[in-house]
Design an enzyme around this catalytic site. Structure first.
Site, short mmCIF file in Angstrom:
data_model
loop_
_atom_site.label_atom_id
_atom_site.label_comp_id
_atom_site.label_asym_id
_atom_site.label_seq_id
_atom_site.Cartn_x
_atom_site.Cartn_y
_atom_site.Cartn_z
N PHE A 111 0.84 -1.19 0.00
CA PHE A 111 0.00 0.00 0.00
C PHE A 111 0.88 1.24 0.00
O PHE A 111 1.82 1.33 0.80
CB PHE A 111 -0.91 0.03 1.23
CG PHE A 111 -1.94 -1.05 1.22
CD1 PHE A 111 -3.14 -0.89 0.53
CD2 PHE A 111 -1.72 -2.24 1.90
CE1 PHE A 111 -4.10 -1.90 0.52
CE2 PHE A 111 -2.68 -3.25 1.90
CZ PHE A 111 -3.87 -3.07 1.20
N GLN A 145 10.05 1.48 3.82
CA GLN A 145 9.16 0.33 3.75
C GLN A 145 8.91 -0.22 5.14
O GLN A 145 9.85 -0.31 5.94
CB GLN A 145 9.76 -0.78 2.88
CG GLN A 145 10.02 -0.37 1.44
CD GLN A 145 10.82 -1.44 0.72
OE1 GLN A 145 11.93 -1.78 1.10
NE2 GLN A 145 10.23 -1.98 -0.34
N ILE A 156 2.22 -7.79 4.39
CA ILE A 156 1.75 -6.50 3.90
C ILE A 156 2.93 -5.54 3.94
O ILE A 156 3.72 -5.55 4.89
CB ILE A 156 0.60 -5.97 4.78
CG1 ILE A 156 -0.59 -6.92 4.69
CG2 ILE A 156 0.22 -4.54 4.39
CD1 ILE A 156 -1.65 -6.68 5.72
N GLU A 157 3.06 -4.74 2.90
CA GLU A 157 4.08 -3.69 2.86
C GLU A 157 3.37 -2.34 2.82
O GLU A 157 2.36 -2.17 2.15
CB GLU A 157 4.94 -3.83 1.60
CG GLU A 157 5.92 -2.68 1.40
CD GLU A 157 6.62 -2.70 0.05
OE1 GLU A 157 7.48 -1.83 -0.15
OE2 GLU A 157 6.30 -3.55 -0.79
N ILE A 158 3.91 -1.40 3.54
CA ILE A 158 3.50 0.00 3.47
C ILE A 158 4.74 0.75 2.99
O ILE A 158 5.84 0.56 3.52
CB ILE A 158 3.07 0.55 4.85
CG1 ILE A 158 1.98 -0.32 5.48
CG2 ILE A 158 2.65 2.01 4.73
CD1 ILE A 158 0.66 -0.29 4.76
#
Length: 188
Positions: A111, A145, A156-158
């Site tokens: 995201f 990240q 999940i990656e931000i």
């Protein structure tokens, strides 16, 4: 799908053999793809309720309605232009959520984030274990990240990947950016 007599019609897998394909592919392969955007990501989960709680609390997704024909345990969530469909898993093996197995090179969904500091603080406040890294610093466009798992071990990656310039390797004319439709690009 039901037939006109109200009977259940079996679902069919459609496959096409190479010899059945038309020899002239120009009519379809040279036209722009009719795809618009990513619609949803579907996830099997041990507990739909726990996953709904995670995705709404940690990531701000909003529950939406599901078609009544979907008579299995699941939930649909939506935000940021994408849906997450959660489906109750029936006894299979799902990975365990563990900070030790977070590997940025593994399968994950990412995201885009406009405030990495606020997102990192949110993860801390909620007690979510995460891996933080910064890449591309040498090139002058650092990308921050954050990696963490949902309750079922899906990573999940931000990121603030807008810092990375998107340079297509080829076929720039076929690249469809979400903020500019092909129709509006042609009208200029």
């Amino acid at each position: 799908m039901e037939t006109s007599q109200g009977e259940e019609e079996p679902q069919q897998l459609h496959t096409e053999k190479e010899e059945d394909r038309p020899q002239n592919h120009d009519s379809s392969t040279n036209r722009p793809m009719p795809l618009m955007a990513l619609n949803h990501v579907s996830r099997l989960c041990r507990s739909v309720e726990a996953s709904v709680e995670f995705y709404t609390t940690v990531l701000g997704f909003v529950p939406t309605g599901r078609p009544p024909t979907l008579d299995f345990n699941g939930a649909w969530l939506f935000n940021y232009g994408v849906g997450i469909h959660l489906v109750q898993e029936d006894g299979g093996d799902l990975p365990d959520a563990s900070l030790d197995r977070l590997d940025p090179m593994d399968n994950h969904i990412s995201f885009q984030c406009e405030d990495m500091g606020a997102m990192e603080q949110r993860l801390k406040d909620l007690g979510v274990e995460y891996l933080r890294r910064t890449i591309n610093e040498e090139e002058g466009s650092p990308i921050d990240q954050l990696f963490f798992d949902d309750p079922d071990g899906f990573m999940i990656e931000i990121c603030n990947c807008e810092n990375l310039e998107l340079v297509p390797a080829a076929s720039l004319g076929r690249l469809r950016l979400p903020w500019r439709s092909p129709r509006s690009a042609r009208s200029k």
